[in-house]
Design a protein around this motif. Sequence first.
Motif, short mmCIF file in Angstrom:
data_model
loop_
_atom_site.label_atom_id
_atom_site.label_comp_id
_atom_site.label_asym_id
_atom_site.label_seq_id
_atom_site.Cartn_x
_atom_site.Cartn_y
_atom_site.Cartn_z
N ALA A 155 -46.04 -28.10 -123.67
CA ALA A 155 -47.47 -27.90 -123.91
C ALA A 155 -48.28 -29.15 -123.56
O ALA A 155 -49.45 -29.06 -123.18
CB ALA A 155 -47.72 -27.50 -125.37
N MET A 156 -47.66 -30.34 -123.67
CA MET A 156 -48.35 -31.57 -123.26
C MET A 156 -48.70 -31.52 -121.78
O MET A 156 -49.76 -31.99 -121.36
CB MET A 156 -47.47 -32.78 -123.56
CG MET A 156 -47.25 -33.06 -125.04
SD MET A 156 -46.44 -34.66 -125.33
CE MET A 156 -44.85 -34.37 -124.54
N VAL A 157 -47.82 -30.95 -120.97
CA VAL A 157 -48.09 -30.81 -119.54
C VAL A 157 -49.25 -29.85 -119.33
O VAL A 157 -50.12 -30.07 -118.47
CB VAL A 157 -46.83 -30.31 -118.79
CG1 VAL A 157 -47.08 -30.22 -117.30
CG2 VAL A 157 -45.64 -31.21 -119.08
N ALA A 158 -49.29 -28.77 -120.11
CA ALA A 158 -50.39 -27.81 -119.99
C ALA A 158 -51.73 -28.46 -120.32
O ALA A 158 -52.74 -28.19 -119.65
CB ALA A 158 -50.13 -26.61 -120.91
N VAL A 159 -51.76 -29.31 -121.33
CA VAL A 159 -53.00 -30.03 -121.66
C VAL A 159 -53.45 -30.90 -120.49
O VAL A 159 -54.62 -30.89 -120.09
CB VAL A 159 -52.81 -30.89 -122.93
CG1 VAL A 159 -54.03 -31.78 -123.15
CG2 VAL A 159 -52.59 -30.01 -124.15
N ILE A 160 -52.50 -31.65 -119.92
CA ILE A 160 -52.83 -32.53 -118.79
C ILE A 160 -53.35 -31.74 -117.61
O ILE A 160 -54.33 -32.11 -116.95
CB ILE A 160 -51.58 -33.35 -118.39
CG1 ILE A 160 -51.22 -34.33 -119.51
CG2 ILE A 160 -51.82 -34.10 -117.08
CD1 ILE A 160 -49.89 -35.02 -119.30
N MET A 161 -52.72 -30.60 -117.33
CA MET A 161 -53.10 -29.80 -116.16
C MET A 161 -54.48 -29.17 -116.29
O MET A 161 -55.15 -28.92 -115.29
CB MET A 161 -52.05 -28.71 -115.92
CG MET A 161 -50.80 -29.22 -115.25
SD MET A 161 -51.11 -29.76 -113.56
CE MET A 161 -51.48 -28.20 -112.76
N THR A 162 -54.91 -28.89 -117.49
CA THR A 162 -56.21 -28.22 -117.67
C THR A 162 -57.37 -29.20 -117.75
O THR A 162 -58.53 -28.77 -117.74
CB THR A 162 -56.19 -27.34 -118.93
OG1 THR A 162 -55.74 -28.12 -120.05
CG2 THR A 162 -55.27 -26.15 -118.76
N LEU A 163 -57.08 -30.50 -117.82
CA LEU A 163 -58.17 -31.48 -117.88
C LEU A 163 -59.06 -31.38 -116.65
O LEU A 163 -60.30 -31.39 -116.76
CB LEU A 163 -57.59 -32.89 -118.01
CG LEU A 163 -56.86 -33.23 -119.31
CD1 LEU A 163 -56.25 -34.63 -119.21
CD2 LEU A 163 -57.81 -33.15 -120.50
N GLY A 164 -58.45 -31.29 -115.48
CA GLY A 164 -59.22 -31.24 -114.25
C GLY A 164 -60.06 -29.98 -114.16
O GLY A 164 -61.25 -30.04 -113.78
N TYR A 165 -59.48 -28.85 -114.52
CA TYR A 165 -60.23 -27.59 -114.43
C TYR A 165 -61.42 -27.60 -115.37
O TYR A 165 -62.51 -27.15 -115.02
CB TYR A 165 -59.32 -26.41 -114.75
CG TYR A 165 -60.01 -25.07 -114.59
CD1 TYR A 165 -60.06 -24.45 -113.35
CD2 TYR A 165 -60.64 -24.45 -115.67
CE1 TYR A 165 -60.71 -23.23 -113.20
CE2 TYR A 165 -61.29 -23.24 -115.53
CZ TYR A 165 -61.32 -22.63 -114.29
OH TYR A 165 -61.97 -21.43 -114.14
N GLY A 166 -61.22 -28.12 -116.59
CA GLY A 166 -62.31 -28.16 -117.55
C GLY A 166 -63.50 -28.95 -117.04
O GLY A 166 -64.67 -28.53 -117.19
N SER A 167 -63.23 -30.09 -116.43
CA SER A 167 -64.33 -30.92 -115.92
C SER A 167 -64.96 -30.32 -114.67
O SER A 167 -66.18 -30.40 -114.48
CB SER A 167 -63.83 -32.34 -115.63
OG SER A 167 -63.57 -33.03 -116.84
N LEU A 168 -64.14 -29.72 -113.79
CA LEU A 168 -64.70 -29.08 -112.61
C LEU A 168 -65.63 -27.93 -112.99
O LEU A 168 -66.72 -27.79 -112.43
CB LEU A 168 -63.58 -28.56 -111.71
CG LEU A 168 -62.85 -29.57 -110.83
CD1 LEU A 168 -61.74 -28.89 -110.04
CD2 LEU A 168 -63.82 -30.26 -109.87
N ALA A 169 -65.19 -27.11 -113.95
CA ALA A 169 -66.02 -25.98 -114.37
C ALA A 169 -67.34 -26.46 -114.96
O ALA A 169 -68.37 -25.78 -114.82
CB ALA A 169 -65.25 -25.13 -115.38
N SER A 170 -67.33 -27.62 -115.61
CA SER A 170 -68.54 -28.12 -116.27
C SER A 170 -69.47 -28.89 -115.34
O SER A 170 -70.69 -28.80 -115.47
CB SER A 170 -68.15 -29.02 -117.45
OG SER A 170 -67.40 -28.31 -118.41
N TYR A 171 -68.90 -29.65 -114.40
CA TYR A 171 -69.71 -30.63 -113.66
C TYR A 171 -69.80 -30.37 -112.16
O TYR A 171 -70.52 -31.09 -111.47
CB TYR A 171 -69.15 -32.04 -113.88
CG TYR A 171 -69.16 -32.47 -115.32
CD1 TYR A 171 -70.35 -32.51 -116.04
CD2 TYR A 171 -67.99 -32.85 -115.97
CE1 TYR A 171 -70.37 -32.90 -117.37
CE2 TYR A 171 -67.99 -33.26 -117.29
CZ TYR A 171 -69.20 -33.28 -117.99
OH TYR A 171 -69.20 -33.66 -119.30
#
Length: 327
Positions: free
Chosen positions: A141-157
Amino acid sequence: MGCRVLLFLGTVLYFLCHLSLPFLDWSALVYVQRFGLGLLMGVTGTVTGTVMAYSLPPAVQGLGVSIFSLSTAIALALGPFIGLTVVHLAGYNVLNWDTTILSLVAVVAGLCLKQAPDIQTGRKSFFQLSNYLDRDVLPFAMVAVIMTLGYGSLASYLATIAAERHLETAASIFFLVSAIVTIVTRPFTGRFFDRFGENFVIYPAIFCTAVALSLVAVAQSPWLLLVAGVFQGLGFGNFQSAGQALAIKLVAKPRIAQATSTFFIAFDLGMGLSPYIFGFIGIAFGFTVMLLSLSVCTALGLGVYYLVHGRSHPLKRPLFKHKSQAV
């Protein structure tokens, strides 16, 4: 409660939440309604994912999850496109009735579930944490958190970044390009997952996601931004399905529901935290530095994945095995 009951409750309450919006004339109640929608999406997502996982033979888990998760990929591609079109042509009231009707369709679809799997579970305290999270999935699950960081910021910014660089048109179809690539490639990567093992899919997915973030960081032309969208679909799009398949693979059948919820909790946690944490970097140093930082974090996910899982699970080699038997 069982899959059928929980799915019925989740979809019916989701429909009622949508139906209530036109009657809410106080902003605080709208926040409550949005909270309810998010909660019930989490419920139905976990239930449907568990039903799918219980229905799959172990030999085709990767392919099955990939095909099932195409529903999410298609929704993420069509939802914003249709929503923005309806708002532009008819307004938000019509959009709300459209989503209300769609949520009613979800209720009917849930009632069509004829053979709900018999969920195997033990008698445990309602307040016991292991009822909701699985410790065998937590390292991954730690890998899943790391992988979604980029998507979260792309979707927002991404819209703001594109406006600064005059790339609004390319940005408007970035996620559509990503979704199309995801839809085309997921059946293949799902099959690769089953034939060669999870490492054959997850290592390239992490690498491609890091490349996508780097390309967005330096993109000054529309074509480069769209190339980044292709890498985003190859990377993040395929990690979502491969990661869910791996979470299911890590546990015994009675723990599939907890494995599914653990994976998606990590998934949503990364997407929620990223815009807040990395937004400060964007404000202080600019979006290019923010995106490059996200790319580096994602690349570090390669090492984290190797430590928590990859090193202990080498590639399967069925093709080489068949050749050696033929010789």
